[in-house]
Design a protein around this motif. Structure first.
Motif, PDB file in Angstrom:
ATOM      1  N   ASP A  26      -5.195   6.573   2.159  1.00  0.00           N
ATOM      2  CA  ASP A  26      -3.889   6.828   1.557  1.00  0.00           C
ATOM      3  C   ASP A  26      -4.051   8.103   0.735  1.00  0.00           C
ATOM      4  OD1 ASP A  26      -1.510   6.960   0.205  1.00  0.00           O
ATOM      5  OD2 ASP A  26      -1.510   4.876  -0.470  1.00  0.00           O
ATOM      6  N   HIS A  34       1.893   1.507  -0.869  1.00  0.00           N
ATOM      7  CA  HIS A  34       1.371   1.623   0.491  1.00  0.00           C
ATOM      8  C   HIS A  34      -0.085   1.165   0.549  1.00  0.00           C
ATOM      9  CE1 HIS A  34       4.671   4.767   1.021  1.00  0.00           C
ATOM     10  NE2 HIS A  34       4.929   3.875   1.951  1.00  0.00           N
ATOM     11  N   SER A  35      -0.878   1.554  -0.459  1.00  0.00           N
ATOM     12  CA  SER A  35      -2.289   1.154  -0.485  1.00  0.00           C
ATOM     13  C   SER A  35      -2.443  -0.362  -0.488  1.00  0.00           C
ATOM     14  CB  SER A  35      -2.980   1.742  -1.721  1.00  0.00           C
ATOM     15  OG  SER A  35      -3.316   3.091  -1.524  1.00  0.00           O
ATOM     16  N   ALA A  50      -8.381   5.933  -1.218  1.00  0.00           N
ATOM     17  CA  ALA A  50      -7.086   6.365  -1.752  1.00  0.00           C
ATOM     18  C   ALA A  50      -7.259   7.560  -2.683  1.00  0.00           C
ATOM     19  CB  ALA A  50      -6.397   5.222  -2.486  1.00  0.00           C
ATOM     20  N   LEU A 104      -2.366   8.156   5.724  1.00  0.00           N
ATOM     21  CA  LEU A 104      -0.970   8.104   5.313  1.00  0.00           C
ATOM     22  C   LEU A 104      -0.698   9.134   4.210  1.00  0.00           C
ATOM     23  CD1 LEU A 104       1.234   5.006   4.800  1.00  0.00           C
ATOM     24  CD2 LEU A 104       1.072   6.647   2.925  1.00  0.00           C
TER      25      LEU A 104
END
Length: 316
Positions: A26, A34-35, A50, A104
């Motif tokens: 991420d 989202h994570s 992330a 992402l």
């Protein structure tokens, strides 16, 4: 409190086609929505890496992702250093290039950054002119507004903010700073208003919106970082892996669309050839031909999602 409504949550994570034992990145941790969605689908053999350059986002993630931290690596970095930082995270490599199963991006500024007046992102709060996503960064909005030449200020307002009255606004800024430095977001917002004709101020939302967007992009070199990171993402996603990208304005979306298109397989054979003989090959397949946009239900809950677009590509 780091409060943030995640945009296109289901769609963006579904686009990654999560494998429980995969490695996912991420690049824009933000509020960690989202994570959390990604890591909740991973088994003990899976991993989430992330990125964020904002300490507040990283601190929030340590709390929100606490149940999953055995499979989470937090990286304080701008995502434009994606490949370099992944090499420090002990992921598999091929020919020296790190390989992951999905990446992402949720681009732009997060709601907490907008809502914290002292960060200087918002024309709705009077605060020192700052706009740095990374508080350790050297360049601030104050530096641009008070130090850059009129022509350069006009250019960034026009290019990054798509502001029709960029020249007039830049002129007003330069005239005002000759008397005293422009210190706050409130002062700047009022100056922007004076550079826009009254008739134009009556439509299209707050008159300073485009100028503040332009300054934020310039301070953080957001478009340069996006291009750098997407190029690296194409390299760092393994075969069958996917890249999900959420954008919030036309400049971001255009960069993503054009970069994905440049990697899609193209046949150069004449259209009357019965089969391809040119041997044209690509690196990506577009998962969705047109961008995915928020549903009416999401717009009701989170009006800030209105301009969001999601594009997903798969590595061949």
């Amino acid at each position: 409190m780091f409060q943030h409504i995640t945009v296109l949550l289901e769609e963006a994570v579904d686009g990654l086609a999560i494998k429980p034992d995969g490695i996912y990145v991420d690049c824009t941790l933000g509020g960690a929505g989202h994570s959390e969605k990604i890591v909740s689908q991973l088994s003990g053999g899976g991993r989430l890496i992330a990125f964020d350059q904002d300490d507040a986002a990283l601190d929030n993630a340590r709390v929100r992702l606490a149940p999953y931290m055995d499979r989470v690596t937090l990286v304080k970095s701008n995502f434009r250093y994606l490949e370099e930082m992944l090499l420090t995270c002990d992921v598999p490599t091929v020919d020296g290039v790190p390989q992951v199963d999905g990446i992402l991006f949720d681009l732009g500024v997060s709601s907490p950054q907008l809502d914290e007046a002292e960060r200087g992102f918002s024309y709705n709060h009077d605060a020192p002119l700052d706009m740095r996503m990374d508080q350790g960064g050297a360049l601030t909005a104050y530096d641009i507004v008070n130090g850059w030449e009129e022509r350069e200020i006009s250019r960034i307002l026009h290019v990054y903010g798509e502001e029709k009255f960029a020249r007039s606004i830049a002129r007003k800024i330069v005239q005002a700073r000759e008397n005293a430095p422009i210190e706050t977001t409130g002062e700047l917002a009022e100056l922007v208003k004076t550079g826009i004709p009254a008739a134009a101020r009556r439509t299209g939302g707050h008159p300073a919106k485009r100028s503040f967007q332009a300054l934020r992009i310039a301070v953080n070199d957001e478009l340069g970082a996006e291009e750098d990171a997407l190029e690296q993402a194409v390299k760092c996603v393994g075969p069958g892996g996917r890249i999900s990208v959420i954008t919030f304005h036309s400049l971001e979306d255009r960069i993503c669309k054009q970069l994905f298109a440049s990697y899609v397989e193209k046949c150069t054979c004449p259209p009357d050839f019965p089969k391809c003989v040119c041997g044209g090959t690509g690196k990506l397949r577009l998962v969705n031909r047109k961008p995915i946009v928020p549903t009416e239900q999401e717009l009701e809950v989170n009006p800030r999602s209105r301009s969001a677009k999601l594009r997903v590509a798969e590595k061949l």
